[in-house]
Design a protein around this motif. Sequence first.
Motif, PDB file in Angstrom:
ATOM      1  N   THR A   8       0.837  -1.197   0.000  1.00 38.18           N
ATOM      2  CA  THR A   8       0.000   0.000   0.000  1.00 38.18           C
ATOM      3  C   THR A   8       0.876   1.252   0.000  1.00 38.18           C
ATOM      4  N   PRO A   9       0.352   2.360  -0.527  1.00 38.36           N
ATOM      5  CA  PRO A   9       1.143   3.588  -0.490  1.00 38.36           C
ATOM      6  C   PRO A   9       1.415   4.062   0.931  1.00 38.36           C
ATOM      7  N   LEU A  47      -3.369  -6.930   5.900  1.00 32.79           N
ATOM      8  CA  LEU A  47      -3.737  -7.051   4.487  1.00 32.79           C
ATOM      9  C   LEU A  47      -2.921  -8.144   3.803  1.00 32.79           C
ATOM     10  N   LEU A  48      -1.646  -8.208   4.131  1.00 30.45           N
ATOM     11  CA  LEU A  48      -0.779  -9.235   3.553  1.00 30.45           C
ATOM     12  C   LEU A  48      -1.286 -10.632   3.901  1.00 30.45           C
ATOM     13  N   LEU A  49      -1.688 -10.823   5.153  1.00 28.08           N
ATOM     14  CA  LEU A  49      -2.195 -12.130   5.576  1.00 28.08           C
ATOM     15  C   LEU A  49      -3.542 -12.441   4.930  1.00 28.08           C
ATOM     16  N   LEU A  50      -4.362 -11.409   4.708  1.00 29.03           N
ATOM     17  CA  LEU A  50      -5.653 -11.615   4.048  1.00 29.03           C
ATOM     18  C   LEU A  50      -5.488 -12.139   2.620  1.00 29.03           C
ATOM     19  N   LEU A  51      -4.381 -11.806   1.976  1.00 27.95           N
ATOM     20  CA  LEU A  51      -4.131 -12.308   0.632  1.00 27.95           C
ATOM     21  C   LEU A  51      -3.868 -13.811   0.629  1.00 27.95           C
ATOM     22  N   GLU A  65      -0.654 -14.035  -5.060  1.00 32.70           N
ATOM     23  CA  GLU A  65       0.217 -12.986  -5.572  1.00 32.70           C
ATOM     24  C   GLU A  65      -0.605 -11.749  -5.879  1.00 32.70           C
ATOM     25  N   GLY A  66      -0.529 -10.759  -5.022  1.00 36.61           N
ATOM     26  CA  GLY A  66      -1.268  -9.523  -5.228  1.00 36.61           C
ATOM     27  C   GLY A  66      -0.430  -8.503  -5.974  1.00 36.61           C
ATOM     28  N   ARG A  67      -1.079  -7.466  -6.445  1.00 33.93           N
ATOM     29  CA  ARG A  67      -0.345  -6.390  -7.096  1.00 33.93           C
ATOM     30  C   ARG A  67       0.392  -5.568  -6.051  1.00 33.93           C
ATOM     31  N   LEU A  68       1.677  -5.359  -6.258  1.00 37.13           N
ATOM     32  CA  LEU A  68       2.478  -4.485  -5.414  1.00 37.13           C
ATOM     33  C   LEU A  68       2.676  -3.154  -6.125  1.00 37.13           C
TER      34      LEU A  68
END
Length: 215
Positions: A116-117, A183-187, A191-194
């Motif tokens: 996230t930003p 949020l990382l654990l929710l994924l 492979e999410g967008r970074l």
Amino acid sequence: MSAALRAALAAEGARLTNLGLSPGASGNISVRDGDTVLITPTGRPMGGLDPKELSVLALDGTHLAGPRPSKEYPLHLAFYRRDATAQAAVHLHSRHATAVSCLPPWSPRSAVPPLTPYFVMRVGQTPLIPYAAPGDPAQAAALERLPFACRAALLQNHGPVTSGPSLAAAADAAIELEEVCALLLLLGGREGRLLAPGEAAGLAERYGTPWDTSQ
């Protein structure tokens, strides 16, 4: 140490506790005032700190006044000694950041990717420090010797520690780190967008946070 600074430290401890980030008597918080450091005493819940009953240390760890300090005080002093702009530090056992500290790091310089930003803007690269028993000064020495800039770290199988130019900034960094770890654990390993390298680098430059563009 001024009464105002003592009151501010107690207030930030209560804020973090009210957010559910400091269960039981876990966690500690400190603020620097010149060559001295005000820090939570050992075994005291952060949600009910008495501003008059706080520990005072020198930057070399000498106990100057007040109750016995938290055994994690070397971590706080490591940030103050490696970064002259660091004026406060927070160590928590918050659930999601602690969970991420049990996983392999995303890169050698950051256990957490630029998901996230606001993670890049408020925290920056967050290395994983190898496991050591709580209070082990060798772990703090490893943090102090890191050859790159950082304002936060994850202690392996233990939890997060953050710093900042003010009490509010250090606490906000701890809150943001907990959020991005959730949020990382929710994924769930997907492979999410970074943020792209240029996107992360632009934010880091704009907000003055450490981020290695080669990551």
